[in-house]
Design a protein around this motif. Sequence first.
Motif, PDB file in Angstrom:
ATOM      1  N   MET A  42       0.122  -0.833  -0.027  1.00 46.78           N
ATOM      2  CA  MET A  42       0.395   0.075  -0.219  1.00 46.78           C
ATOM      3  C   MET A  42       0.834   1.153   0.170  1.00 46.78           C
ATOM      4  O   MET A  42       1.997   1.557   0.756  1.00 46.78           O
ATOM      5  CB  MET A  42      -1.027  -0.445   1.180  1.00 46.78           C
ATOM      6  N   LEU A  43       0.205   2.104  -0.505  1.00 49.69           N
ATOM      7  CA  LEU A  43       1.477   3.888  -0.855  1.00 49.69           C
ATOM      8  C   LEU A  43       0.622   4.532  -0.537  1.00 49.69           C
ATOM      9  O   LEU A  43      -0.876   4.853  -0.299  1.00 49.69           O
ATOM     10  CB  LEU A  43       1.314   4.061  -2.439  1.00 49.69           C
ATOM     11  N   ALA A  44       0.592   5.823   0.347  1.00 48.78           N
ATOM     12  CA  ALA A  44       0.361   6.498   1.417  1.00 48.78           C
ATOM     13  C   ALA A  44       0.946   8.378   0.378  1.00 48.78           C
ATOM     14  O   ALA A  44       1.720   8.077   0.568  1.00 48.78           O
ATOM     15  CB  ALA A  44       0.589   6.859   2.414  1.00 48.78           C
ATOM     16  N   ALA A  45       0.289   8.713   0.426  1.00 51.55           N
ATOM     17  CA  ALA A  45       0.454  10.369  -0.902  1.00 51.55           C
ATOM     18  C   ALA A  45      -0.528  10.944   0.028  1.00 51.55           C
ATOM     19  O   ALA A  45      -1.589  10.754   0.419  1.00 51.55           O
ATOM     20  CB  ALA A  45       0.099   9.770  -2.269  1.00 51.55           C
ATOM     21  N   LYS A  46      -0.793  12.177  -0.266  1.00 50.05           N
ATOM     22  CA  LYS A  46      -0.648  13.100  -0.100  1.00 50.05           C
ATOM     23  C   LYS A  46      -1.791  14.229  -0.738  1.00 50.05           C
ATOM     24  O   LYS A  46      -3.242  14.451  -0.656  1.00 50.05           O
ATOM     25  CB  LYS A  46      -0.249  14.591  -0.284  1.00 50.05           C
ATOM     26  N   TYR A  47      -1.668  13.439  -2.642  1.00 54.52           N
ATOM     27  CA  TYR A  47      -2.248  13.604  -3.770  1.00 54.52           C
ATOM     28  C   TYR A  47      -2.367  11.984  -4.143  1.00 54.52           C
ATOM     29  O   TYR A  47      -1.335  11.759  -4.600  1.00 54.52           O
ATOM     30  CB  TYR A  47      -1.334  14.949  -4.623  1.00 54.52           C
ATOM     31  N   VAL A  48      -3.416  12.161  -5.095  1.00 53.40           N
ATOM     32  CA  VAL A  48      -4.087  11.975  -6.523  1.00 53.40           C
ATOM     33  C   VAL A  48      -4.145  11.957  -7.437  1.00 53.40           C
ATOM     34  O   VAL A  48      -4.931  12.789  -7.354  1.00 53.40           O
ATOM     35  CB  VAL A  48      -4.353  10.152  -6.438  1.00 53.40           C
ATOM     36  N   VAL A  49      -2.813  12.011  -8.653  1.00 53.58           N
ATOM     37  CA  VAL A  49      -3.185  12.858 -10.192  1.00 53.58           C
ATOM     38  C   VAL A  49      -3.392  11.754 -11.006  1.00 53.58           C
ATOM     39  O   VAL A  49      -3.565  10.810 -10.873  1.00 53.58           O
ATOM     40  CB  VAL A  49      -1.963  13.534 -10.377  1.00 53.58           C
ATOM     41  N   ALA A  50      -4.969  11.403 -11.652  1.00 57.01           N
ATOM     42  CA  ALA A  50      -6.130  10.600 -12.033  1.00 57.01           C
ATOM     43  C   ALA A  50      -5.666  11.002 -13.848  1.00 57.01           C
ATOM     44  O   ALA A  50      -6.105  11.734 -14.382  1.00 57.01           O
ATOM     45  CB  ALA A  50      -7.486  10.436 -11.876  1.00 57.01           C
ATOM     46  N   ALA A  51      -4.595  10.269 -14.404  1.00 58.87           N
ATOM     47  CA  ALA A  51      -4.418   9.814 -15.113  1.00 58.87           C
ATOM     48  C   ALA A  51      -4.794   8.738 -16.103  1.00 58.87           C
ATOM     49  O   ALA A  51      -3.944   8.701 -17.282  1.00 58.87           O
ATOM     50  CB  ALA A  51      -3.072  11.020 -15.734  1.00 58.87           C
ATOM     51  N   ASP A  52      -6.110   8.313 -15.653  1.00 56.58           N
ATOM     52  CA  ASP A  52      -6.218   6.846 -16.451  1.00 56.58           C
ATOM     53  C   ASP A  52      -6.382   6.744 -17.825  1.00 56.58           C
ATOM     54  O   ASP A  52      -7.795   5.697 -17.443  1.00 56.58           O
ATOM     55  CB  ASP A  52      -6.128   6.458 -15.255  1.00 56.58           C
ATOM     56  N   GLY A  53      -7.098   7.576 -18.452  1.00 58.48           N
ATOM     57  CA  GLY A  53      -7.483   7.621 -19.728  1.00 58.48           C
ATOM     58  C   GLY A  53      -9.441   7.903 -19.281  1.00 58.48           C
ATOM     59  O   GLY A  53      -9.430   8.425 -18.193  1.00 58.48           O
ATOM     60  N   ALA A  54      -9.388   8.500 -20.978  1.00 52.74           N
ATOM     61  CA  ALA A  54     -10.802   8.447 -20.976  1.00 52.74           C
ATOM     62  C   ALA A  54     -11.876   7.624 -20.093  1.00 52.74           C
ATOM     63  O   ALA A  54     -13.047   7.992 -19.917  1.00 52.74           O
ATOM     64  CB  ALA A  54     -11.471   8.636 -22.185  1.00 52.74           C
ATOM     65  N   ALA A  55     -11.548   6.499 -19.772  1.00 49.23           N
ATOM     66  CA  ALA A  55     -12.705   5.407 -19.256  1.00 49.23           C
ATOM     67  C   ALA A  55     -12.403   5.529 -17.367  1.00 49.23           C
ATOM     68  O   ALA A  55     -12.206   4.131 -17.030  1.00 49.23           O
ATOM     69  CB  ALA A  55     -12.542   3.796 -19.788  1.00 49.23           C
ATOM     70  N   SER A  56     -11.945   6.504 -17.007  1.00 54.74           N
ATOM     71  CA  SER A  56     -11.283   6.491 -16.034  1.00 54.74           C
ATOM     72  C   SER A  56     -12.247   6.159 -15.100  1.00 54.74           C
ATOM     73  O   SER A  56     -13.202   6.406 -14.943  1.00 54.74           O
ATOM     74  CB  SER A  56     -10.548   7.826 -15.248  1.00 54.74           C
ATOM     75  N   LYS A  57     -11.255   4.979 -13.938  1.00 53.97           N
ATOM     76  CA  LYS A  57     -12.495   4.784 -12.618  1.00 53.97           C
ATOM     77  C   LYS A  57     -12.417   5.737 -11.354  1.00 53.97           C
ATOM     78  O   LYS A  57     -12.902   5.766 -11.172  1.00 53.97           O
ATOM     79  CB  LYS A  57     -11.975   3.384 -12.355  1.00 53.97           C
ATOM     80  N   ILE A  58     -11.094   5.980 -11.761  1.00 52.64           N
ATOM     81  CA  ILE A  58     -10.688   7.471 -10.637  1.00 52.64           C
ATOM     82  C   ILE A  58     -11.590   8.457 -10.510  1.00 52.64           C
ATOM     83  O   ILE A  58     -12.262   9.404  -9.602  1.00 52.64           O
ATOM     84  CB  ILE A  58      -9.358   8.130 -10.364  1.00 52.64           C
ATOM     85  N   ARG A  59     -11.725   8.795 -11.581  1.00 52.55           N
ATOM     86  CA  ARG A  59     -12.464  10.408 -12.217  1.00 52.55           C
ATOM     87  C   ARG A  59     -14.037   9.966 -11.065  1.00 52.55           C
ATOM     88  O   ARG A  59     -15.056  10.890 -10.809  1.00 52.55           O
ATOM     89  CB  ARG A  59     -13.632   9.984 -14.068  1.00 52.55           C
ATOM     90  N   GLU A  60     -14.652   8.664 -10.907  1.00 50.99           N
ATOM     91  CA  GLU A  60     -15.994   8.352  -9.858  1.00 50.99           C
ATOM     92  C   GLU A  60     -16.077   8.731  -8.786  1.00 50.99           C
ATOM     93  O   GLU A  60     -16.900   8.973  -8.655  1.00 50.99           O
ATOM     94  CB  GLU A  60     -16.206   7.070  -9.694  1.00 50.99           C
ATOM     95  N   HIS A  61     -14.595   9.093  -8.256  1.00 52.74           N
ATOM     96  CA  HIS A  61     -14.146   9.447  -7.485  1.00 52.74           C
ATOM     97  C   HIS A  61     -14.294  11.055  -6.596  1.00 52.74           C
ATOM     98  O   HIS A  61     -14.143  11.917  -5.877  1.00 52.74           O
ATOM     99  CB  HIS A  61     -13.029   8.868  -6.557  1.00 52.74           C
TER     100      HIS A  61
END
Length: 295
Positions: free
Chosen positions: A1-20
């Motif tokens: 597991m990684l701990a980070a202050k920020y997450v940059v979602a650059a996972d494309g047009a079908a981004s799953k992170i965009r749902e958050h």
Amino acid sequence: MLAAKYVVAADGAASKIREHVAPGGRLDGRGALASLMNVHFRSAHLAASLRDRMAMLYFIYNPTSVAVLVAHDLARGDYVVQIPYFPPAQTADDFANPALIERLVRAVVGEAAELQDLEICEVRPWTMAAGVSPKWVSNQGRVILAGDAAHVFPPAGGFGMNAGVGDAHMLASCLARALQADGGTAIELLREYESERGRSAREAADLAVTNYEETLDVASAIGLPRVAADLASSVAASLPFGTGRAVMDAAVSIGLAQTGWLAEDGNPIGRARLRAMRNIFMSGKSLRLHYPDVR
């Protein structure tokens, strides 16, 4: 597991992170504009045959094919051909036959069809769409969208990658400052990124859609109006699958036959259509690869 202050979602047009980040992960805008099958293939023979007609894009209209051929690497002969299809009567599964794909590629390249070295590298469906996420930064400011995860455009103008580079450039600056700031100031910096890049993406999406629709004027000029394809697709969708598919296939065949007029010397219909197409090109209003007056 990684701990980070920020997450940059650059996972494309079908981004799953965009749902958050955005409600339902939605993109606001025109939505789906066309369904295409991308066929990546390689042929040094084709590259050699096109040496005197070298270009980045070739728009193909002939009695067996309507497609766009994109030259990616002229030295190796790397190409992608984009072939439209019309759901739900036609589906991506229709292209699952390797022999069919090879026939389609040979039909697209026409006089260069005798390709002894044709190599099909990849086949995959693609939906051309236009949309921009209504939110780019999560409520707590910890998850941030960038690139195609935040926006999708038609490829008419080349704005997609440029917009992604612009996102990364501004976001890097904002994050560098946010890491040195307190919580409230950090979120303000990221909201500035969201506002500025969101505005730019909406402008790019509008321009890309305009450019794409202008390319359809060429097809209309030679007897292939998009409204006819949309109507046939709508009728086909209302019929049982087998019947609907037959109707759509017939409509496509009738449309492709229209291009035959262009090749008949002395035919008044063909001359008129070629003149109309030439006028569009001379007006400079088809596939404008520029980005006027906006960043």
